[in-house]
Design a protein around this motif. Structure first.
Motif, PDB file in Angstrom:
ATOM      1  N   SER A  98      34.427  13.054  40.954  1.00  0.00           N
ATOM      2  CA  SER A  98      33.173  13.790  40.800  1.00  0.00           C
ATOM      3  C   SER A  98      32.661  14.333  42.130  1.00  0.00           C
ATOM      4  O   SER A  98      31.871  15.272  42.154  1.00  0.00           O
ATOM      5  CB  SER A  98      32.113  12.900  40.155  1.00  0.00           C
ATOM      6  OG  SER A  98      31.838  11.789  40.990  1.00  0.00           O
ATOM      7  N   LEU A  99      33.095  13.764  43.255  1.00  0.00           N
ATOM      8  CA  LEU A  99      32.652  14.222  44.564  1.00  0.00           C
ATOM      9  C   LEU A  99      33.609  15.233  45.188  1.00  0.00           C
ATOM     10  O   LEU A  99      33.321  15.799  46.236  1.00  0.00           O
ATOM     11  CB  LEU A  99      32.504  13.036  45.529  1.00  0.00           C
ATOM     12  CG  LEU A  99      31.514  11.941  45.144  1.00  0.00           C
ATOM     13  CD1 LEU A  99      31.518  10.841  46.185  1.00  0.00           C
ATOM     14  CD2 LEU A  99      30.123  12.499  44.962  1.00  0.00           C
ATOM     15  N   ARG A 100      34.760  15.455  44.550  1.00  0.00           N
ATOM     16  CA  ARG A 100      35.757  16.339  45.145  1.00  0.00           C
ATOM     17  C   ARG A 100      35.340  17.793  44.985  1.00  0.00           C
ATOM     18  O   ARG A 100      34.990  18.242  43.910  1.00  0.00           O
ATOM     19  CB  ARG A 100      37.125  16.112  44.512  1.00  0.00           C
ATOM     20  CG  ARG A 100      38.207  16.879  45.241  1.00  0.00           C
ATOM     21  CD  ARG A 100      39.624  16.502  44.901  1.00  0.00           C
ATOM     22  NE  ARG A 100      39.818  16.009  43.573  1.00  0.00           N
ATOM     23  CZ  ARG A 100      40.593  14.961  43.291  1.00  0.00           C
ATOM     24  NH1 ARG A 100      41.218  14.334  44.231  1.00  0.00           N
ATOM     25  NH2 ARG A 100      40.739  14.565  42.051  1.00  0.00           N
ATOM     26  N   LEU A 111      32.669  15.467  48.932  1.00  0.00           N
ATOM     27  CA  LEU A 111      31.337  15.649  49.479  1.00  0.00           C
ATOM     28  C   LEU A 111      30.402  14.643  48.829  1.00  0.00           C
ATOM     29  O   LEU A 111      30.223  14.645  47.615  1.00  0.00           O
ATOM     30  CB  LEU A 111      30.861  17.077  49.187  1.00  0.00           C
ATOM     31  CG  LEU A 111      29.524  17.472  49.772  1.00  0.00           C
ATOM     32  CD1 LEU A 111      29.581  17.429  51.290  1.00  0.00           C
ATOM     33  CD2 LEU A 111      29.156  18.873  49.310  1.00  0.00           C
ATOM     34  N   ASP A 112      29.824  13.779  49.643  1.00  0.00           N
ATOM     35  CA  ASP A 112      28.879  12.778  49.155  1.00  0.00           C
ATOM     36  C   ASP A 112      27.469  13.244  49.513  1.00  0.00           C
ATOM     37  O   ASP A 112      27.056  13.185  50.675  1.00  0.00           O
ATOM     38  CB  ASP A 112      29.175  11.420  49.793  1.00  0.00           C
ATOM     39  CG  ASP A 112      28.378  10.294  49.166  1.00  0.00           C
ATOM     40  OD1 ASP A 112      27.346  10.575  48.531  1.00  0.00           O
ATOM     41  OD2 ASP A 112      28.792   9.131  49.314  1.00  0.00           O
ATOM     42  N   GLU A 113      26.747  13.729  48.512  1.00  0.00           N
ATOM     43  CA  GLU A 113      25.414  14.278  48.751  1.00  0.00           C
ATOM     44  C   GLU A 113      24.442  13.217  49.235  1.00  0.00           C
ATOM     45  O   GLU A 113      23.607  13.484  50.101  1.00  0.00           O
ATOM     46  CB  GLU A 113      24.871  14.925  47.472  1.00  0.00           C
ATOM     47  CG  GLU A 113      25.657  16.142  47.031  1.00  0.00           C
ATOM     48  CD  GLU A 113      25.110  16.769  45.766  1.00  0.00           C
ATOM     49  OE1 GLU A 113      23.885  16.990  45.706  1.00  0.00           O
ATOM     50  OE2 GLU A 113      25.905  17.031  44.851  1.00  0.00           O
ATOM     51  N   LYS A 114      24.528  12.011  48.695  1.00  0.00           N
ATOM     52  CA  LYS A 114      23.598  10.939  49.081  1.00  0.00           C
ATOM     53  C   LYS A 114      23.771  10.552  50.540  1.00  0.00           C
ATOM     54  O   LYS A 114      22.804  10.349  51.257  1.00  0.00           O
ATOM     55  CB  LYS A 114      23.811   9.712  48.187  1.00  0.00           C
ATOM     56  CG  LYS A 114      23.413   9.933  46.751  1.00  0.00           C
ATOM     57  CD  LYS A 114      23.710   8.720  45.911  1.00  0.00           C
ATOM     58  CE  LYS A 114      23.454   9.019  44.451  1.00  0.00           C
ATOM     59  NZ  LYS A 114      24.018   8.009  43.573  1.00  0.00           N
ATOM     60  N   GLN A 115      25.009  10.431  50.981  1.00  0.00           N
ATOM     61  CA  GLN A 115      25.290  10.044  52.360  1.00  0.00           C
ATOM     62  C   GLN A 115      25.272  11.233  53.311  1.00  0.00           C
ATOM     63  O   GLN A 115      25.179  11.061  54.520  1.00  0.00           O
ATOM     64  CB  GLN A 115      26.664   9.361  52.450  1.00  0.00           C
ATOM     65  CG  GLN A 115      26.795   8.095  51.643  1.00  0.00           C
ATOM     66  CD  GLN A 115      26.045   6.952  52.281  1.00  0.00           C
ATOM     67  OE1 GLN A 115      25.920   6.881  53.487  1.00  0.00           O
ATOM     68  NE2 GLN A 115      25.532   6.055  51.458  1.00  0.00           N
ATOM     69  N   GLY A 116      25.440  12.419  52.778  1.00  0.00           N
ATOM     70  CA  GLY A 116      25.528  13.607  53.612  1.00  0.00           C
ATOM     71  C   GLY A 116      26.819  13.641  54.412  1.00  0.00           C
ATOM     72  O   GLY A 116      26.833  14.033  55.576  1.00  0.00           O
ATOM     73  N   THR A 117      27.922  13.211  53.780  1.00  0.00           N
ATOM     74  CA  THR A 117      29.206  13.154  54.488  1.00  0.00           C
ATOM     75  C   THR A 117      30.242  13.998  53.777  1.00  0.00           C
ATOM     76  O   THR A 117      30.200  14.173  52.562  1.00  0.00           O
ATOM     77  CB  THR A 117      29.732  11.706  54.585  1.00  0.00           C
ATOM     78  OG1 THR A 117      29.885  11.182  53.263  1.00  0.00           O
ATOM     79  CG2 THR A 117      28.796  10.819  55.382  1.00  0.00           C
ATOM     80  N   LEU A 118      31.174  14.491  54.566  1.00  0.00           N
ATOM     81  CA  LEU A 118      32.306  15.254  54.063  1.00  0.00           C
ATOM     82  C   LEU A 118      33.571  14.537  54.508  1.00  0.00           C
ATOM     83  O   LEU A 118      33.734  14.241  55.686  1.00  0.00           O
ATOM     84  CB  LEU A 118      32.291  16.680  54.625  1.00  0.00           C
ATOM     85  CG  LEU A 118      33.517  17.544  54.326  1.00  0.00           C
ATOM     86  CD1 LEU A 118      33.559  17.892  52.848  1.00  0.00           C
ATOM     87  CD2 LEU A 118      33.479  18.809  55.164  1.00  0.00           C
ATOM     88  N   LYS A 156      24.423  23.308  49.130  1.00  0.00           N
ATOM     89  CA  LYS A 156      23.186  22.573  48.847  1.00  0.00           C
ATOM     90  C   LYS A 156      22.966  21.470  49.877  1.00  0.00           C
ATOM     91  O   LYS A 156      21.878  21.314  50.425  1.00  0.00           O
ATOM     92  CB  LYS A 156      23.261  21.991  47.434  1.00  0.00           C
ATOM     93  CG  LYS A 156      22.072  21.185  47.009  1.00  0.00           C
ATOM     94  CD  LYS A 156      22.286  20.626  45.604  1.00  0.00           C
ATOM     95  CE  LYS A 156      21.265  19.584  45.261  1.00  0.00           C
ATOM     96  NZ  LYS A 156      21.562  18.931  43.994  1.00  0.00           N
ATOM     97  N   VAL A 157      24.030  20.711  50.164  1.00  0.00           N
ATOM     98  CA  VAL A 157      23.915  19.599  51.123  1.00  0.00           C
ATOM     99  C   VAL A 157      23.654  20.135  52.528  1.00  0.00           C
ATOM    100  O   VAL A 157      22.801  19.614  53.250  1.00  0.00           O
ATOM    101  CB  VAL A 157      25.184  18.718  51.092  1.00  0.00           C
ATOM    102  CG1 VAL A 157      25.181  17.707  52.226  1.00  0.00           C
ATOM    103  CG2 VAL A 157      25.277  17.996  49.758  1.00  0.00           C
TER     104      VAL A 157
END
Length: 167
Positions: A98-100, A111-118, A156-157
């Motif tokens: 779901s994060l890919r 992309l992890d929106e909560k952590q703000g990491t790629l 968005k992030v």
């Protein structure tokens, strides 16, 4: 009438070492030794985890369920979760689909929106790209730079971070 009672104990099996010396035989039971298991933990359903002692200690896990169980996999999975809760990795072993945001030509980005990491990984087949592996790595980096701006999630992030959010 006289009742005969047998006062001798019933025979029982004992682990140990038997030694023949000439015509003689001696037996040394090994029951008195140290336990080969330490830090034993049991869970509901019959599962068990322990550490072995000795020259090369190991961590052991044993799972158990009845063969007639309606859902053996679920029972075993619950036991495994309960017994290994202290062993869980800090980061997930695999990132969820779901994060890919990119998955093509040997390249994957999450992309992890909560952590703000790629997070991105690239795979280079050295058997086919042994002479130009640097060009293949460069191609994948360029692919990241081209594909990410096309991702709504990524934009968005990035915009959240630029505007001071996600700190």
């Amino acid at each position: 009438m006289t009742q005969i009672t047998n006062t001798q104990p019933k025979p029982r099996k004992v682990r140990g070492t038997g030694i023949y010396l000439g015509d003689g035989f001696t037996f040394k039971p090994s029951e008195e030794g140290q336990s080969s298991q330490c830090n034993v933990k049991n869970c509901k359903g019959g599962g068990k985890t322990w550490e072995t002692t000795g020259s090369d200690p190991s961590l052991m896990v044993s799972l158990k369920c009845k063969k007639s169980s309606a859902d053996a996999y679920a029972e075993l999975a619950k036991q495994f979760e309960a017994l290994t809760k202290d062993l869980r990795p800090k980061k997930p072993l695999t990132l969820p689909d779901s994060l890919r945001v990119v998955n093509e030509q040997g390249l994957q980005c999450w992309l992890d929106e909560k952590q703000g990491t790629l997070t991105f990984t690239g795979t280079v087949d050295l058997s086919t790209n042994s002479n130009n592996w640097q060009a293949e790595v460069l191609r994948q980096v360029q692919l990241v730079v081209r594909r990410l701006p096309a991702s709504d999630k990524f934009n968005k992030v990035i915009n959240l971070i630029k505007n001071g959010g996600n700190k």
